[in-house]
Design a protein around this motif. Sequence first.
Motif, PDB file in Angstrom:
ATOM      1  N   LYS A 260       0.835  -1.208   0.000  1.00  0.00           N
ATOM      2  CA  LYS A 260       0.000   0.000   0.000  1.00  0.00           C
ATOM      3  C   LYS A 260       0.870   1.259   0.000  1.00  0.00           C
ATOM      4  O   LYS A 260       0.599   2.213  -0.733  1.00  0.00           O
ATOM      5  CB  LYS A 260      -0.918  -0.002   1.222  1.00  0.00           C
ATOM      6  CG  LYS A 260      -1.868   1.177   1.268  1.00  0.00           C
ATOM      7  CD  LYS A 260      -2.767   1.113   2.501  1.00  0.00           C
ATOM      8  CE  LYS A 260      -3.695   2.320   2.566  1.00  0.00           C
ATOM      9  NZ  LYS A 260      -4.565   2.285   3.773  1.00  0.00           N
ATOM     10  N   THR A 261       1.931   1.253   0.806  1.00  0.00           N
ATOM     11  CA  THR A 261       2.830   2.403   0.877  1.00  0.00           C
ATOM     12  C   THR A 261       3.511   2.647  -0.473  1.00  0.00           C
ATOM     13  O   THR A 261       3.641   3.788  -0.928  1.00  0.00           O
ATOM     14  CB  THR A 261       3.903   2.192   1.960  1.00  0.00           C
ATOM     15  OG1 THR A 261       3.265   1.932   3.206  1.00  0.00           O
ATOM     16  CG2 THR A 261       4.795   3.414   2.090  1.00  0.00           C
ATOM     17  N   LYS A 267       1.517   6.696  -6.855  1.00  0.00           N
ATOM     18  CA  LYS A 267       0.345   7.495  -7.227  1.00  0.00           C
ATOM     19  C   LYS A 267       0.625   8.984  -7.050  1.00  0.00           C
ATOM     20  O   LYS A 267       0.184   9.807  -7.847  1.00  0.00           O
ATOM     21  CB  LYS A 267      -0.856   7.082  -6.371  1.00  0.00           C
ATOM     22  CG  LYS A 267      -2.175   7.701  -6.815  1.00  0.00           C
ATOM     23  CD  LYS A 267      -3.340   7.140  -6.024  1.00  0.00           C
ATOM     24  CE  LYS A 267      -4.656   7.732  -6.494  1.00  0.00           C
ATOM     25  NZ  LYS A 267      -5.809   7.188  -5.736  1.00  0.00           N
ATOM     26  N   GLU A 268       1.361   9.340  -6.013  1.00  0.00           N
ATOM     27  CA  GLU A 268       1.653  10.743  -5.727  1.00  0.00           C
ATOM     28  C   GLU A 268       2.707  11.321  -6.663  1.00  0.00           C
ATOM     29  O   GLU A 268       2.680  12.511  -6.975  1.00  0.00           O
ATOM     30  CB  GLU A 268       2.130  10.890  -4.280  1.00  0.00           C
ATOM     31  CG  GLU A 268       1.048  10.609  -3.246  1.00  0.00           C
ATOM     32  CD  GLU A 268       1.597  10.568  -1.829  1.00  0.00           C
ATOM     33  OE1 GLU A 268       2.828  10.775  -1.671  1.00  0.00           O
ATOM     34  OE2 GLU A 268       0.818  10.308  -0.900  1.00  0.00           O
ATOM     35  N   LYS A 272       0.085  10.536 -11.223  1.00  0.00           N
ATOM     36  CA  LYS A 272      -0.916  11.584 -11.057  1.00  0.00           C
ATOM     37  C   LYS A 272      -1.741  11.723 -12.334  1.00  0.00           C
ATOM     38  O   LYS A 272      -1.205  11.878 -13.423  1.00  0.00           O
ATOM     39  CB  LYS A 272      -0.234  12.924 -10.758  1.00  0.00           C
ATOM     40  CG  LYS A 272       0.339  13.024  -9.352  1.00  0.00           C
ATOM     41  CD  LYS A 272       0.964  14.396  -9.131  1.00  0.00           C
ATOM     42  CE  LYS A 272       1.520  14.514  -7.723  1.00  0.00           C
ATOM     43  NZ  LYS A 272       2.172  15.841  -7.501  1.00  0.00           N
ATOM     44  N   ASN A 273      -3.065  11.634 -12.186  1.00  0.00           N
ATOM     45  CA  ASN A 273      -3.991  11.758 -13.321  1.00  0.00           C
ATOM     46  C   ASN A 273      -3.733  10.737 -14.420  1.00  0.00           C
ATOM     47  O   ASN A 273      -4.122  10.948 -15.580  1.00  0.00           O
ATOM     48  CB  ASN A 273      -3.916  13.173 -13.920  1.00  0.00           C
ATOM     49  CG  ASN A 273      -4.184  14.253 -12.892  1.00  0.00           C
ATOM     50  OD1 ASN A 273      -5.079  14.114 -12.066  1.00  0.00           O
ATOM     51  ND2 ASN A 273      -3.404  15.327 -12.930  1.00  0.00           N
ATOM     52  N   ALA A 274      -3.050   9.642 -14.061  1.00  0.00           N
ATOM     53  CA  ALA A 274      -2.774   8.595 -15.056  1.00  0.00           C
ATOM     54  C   ALA A 274      -4.051   7.813 -15.363  1.00  0.00           C
ATOM     55  O   ALA A 274      -4.814   7.473 -14.456  1.00  0.00           O
ATOM     56  CB  ALA A 274      -1.701   7.655 -14.538  1.00  0.00           C
ATOM     57  N   LYS A 275      -4.269   7.568 -16.642  1.00  0.00           N
ATOM     58  CA  LYS A 275      -5.463   6.825 -17.061  1.00  0.00           C
ATOM     59  C   LYS A 275      -5.054   5.468 -17.624  1.00  0.00           C
ATOM     60  O   LYS A 275      -4.146   5.376 -18.444  1.00  0.00           O
ATOM     61  CB  LYS A 275      -6.230   7.623 -18.118  1.00  0.00           C
ATOM     62  CG  LYS A 275      -6.837   8.923 -17.579  1.00  0.00           C
ATOM     63  CD  LYS A 275      -7.639   9.631 -18.666  1.00  0.00           C
ATOM     64  CE  LYS A 275      -8.257  10.923 -18.123  1.00  0.00           C
ATOM     65  NZ  LYS A 275      -9.030  11.641 -19.170  1.00  0.00           N
ATOM     66  N   ALA A 276      -5.734   4.431 -17.147  1.00  0.00           N
ATOM     67  CA  ALA A 276      -5.461   3.083 -17.637  1.00  0.00           C
ATOM     68  C   ALA A 276      -6.258   2.834 -18.912  1.00  0.00           C
ATOM     69  O   ALA A 276      -7.454   3.135 -18.976  1.00  0.00           O
ATOM     70  CB  ALA A 276      -5.838   2.059 -16.569  1.00  0.00           C
ATOM     71  N   GLN A 314      -7.069  -0.675 -11.626  1.00  0.00           N
ATOM     72  CA  GLN A 314      -6.847   0.345 -12.658  1.00  0.00           C
ATOM     73  C   GLN A 314      -5.522   1.064 -12.413  1.00  0.00           C
ATOM     74  O   GLN A 314      -4.814   1.408 -13.360  1.00  0.00           O
ATOM     75  CB  GLN A 314      -8.005   1.354 -12.659  1.00  0.00           C
ATOM     76  CG  GLN A 314      -9.281   0.818 -13.280  1.00  0.00           C
ATOM     77  CD  GLN A 314     -10.421   1.816 -13.233  1.00  0.00           C
ATOM     78  OE1 GLN A 314     -10.362   2.810 -12.506  1.00  0.00           O
ATOM     79  NE2 GLN A 314     -11.468   1.553 -14.005  1.00  0.00           N
ATOM     80  N   LEU A 315      -5.208   1.280 -11.131  1.00  0.00           N
ATOM     81  CA  LEU A 315      -3.923   1.878 -10.778  1.00  0.00           C
ATOM     82  C   LEU A 315      -2.773   0.963 -11.192  1.00  0.00           C
ATOM     83  O   LEU A 315      -1.753   1.424 -11.723  1.00  0.00           O
ATOM     84  CB  LEU A 315      -3.868   2.149  -9.274  1.00  0.00           C
ATOM     85  CG  LEU A 315      -2.552   2.730  -8.737  1.00  0.00           C
ATOM     86  CD1 LEU A 315      -2.333   4.143  -9.271  1.00  0.00           C
ATOM     87  CD2 LEU A 315      -2.541   2.739  -7.218  1.00  0.00           C
TER      88      LEU A 315
END
Length: 333
Positions: A260-261, A267-268, A272-276, A314-315
């Motif tokens: 998770k970390t 993600k940070e 950022k604002n990445a779309k799969a 999705q991430l």
Amino acid sequence: MNYLYLILGILLFVLTVMDLIKTTFSSNGGGKITGAVSKGVWKLFFVASGKNGRPKLLSYAGPAVLISILLVWIIGLWSGLFLMLLSDKDSIVNSSTLTATSPLEKLYYAGFTLSTLGVGDYKATTDAWRIVTSLVAFSGLAFITASITYFVPVLSAVGLQSKLSLYISSMGKTPQQLLLNSWNGKDFSSFYDNVSDLCQMLMQHTMNHHSYPVIHYFHNSKVKLAIAPAIVLLDESYHLLELTGAKDKLKIEMLQTTLKTYKETMKESFLKNAKAHGAAPTPDLTQLYKAGIPVKEPEQVKQVFEQELQEHRQLLTALLEKDGWTWKEVYKP
């Protein structure tokens, strides 16, 4: 005195120094200039490789990013001093003839001052310019040396990244295979034996991302040494383990927290604002059922992976795609 050149020179020099200090001495990531250069160079290599992780060209992106950052720092310091000297036509004179210098000669003087060569064929005319020359010489010695030594921990962090990738992929080429290799007929004790080492390496890798974000651009064209497919493989294996009613709660909690970390860090910083664009597949658990592994019913598994974990996966899809990979590298045919 041309104050525009003087202000521009001071501003450029200070901005470069600030970026260099933020990148080399801070544990919270690189400066804005470094970040922009890194993303720009990576994008060039990524597009040239067809946005595919397998071409060897992409493996040169990391070294190219480091060299580009160093060049930008040198050019920034050099240009800043040059503009400052250019603001006063009498700032530097020829040591022998005491004649005023041309812009090209000032550029040369700025270069050998920063590199601390001390050739001596040109000299500053006033005390103010002598002090500027001395300060810049010390700055060049300190900051250029710091920027080069910065490469050592970065390359060490890249080595750990490859080690972690190989460690995970050696446990199994797919999440199903990882569980099958860990199953002894009763539990997954052999997997739990490796969780401590996995968490330690993954935590160190996550901390390295905070200190040296540039390691994200070091790509390995071999799937077993690539970090993105390895992390996704481990994450999918963790969720499959949860569906078996895994009993070692301590190890499971450690793995969950560490993963998770890492994902929050990515993600940070990079997602950022990445779309799969692709869709995450539902794992085929036929082999696990045949091996007698107590996985939940297919309907429950489908609900978990397609609904409960939809946003989370999705991430993971974006993480794979940003590095030129797809889910085929995780769930191999």
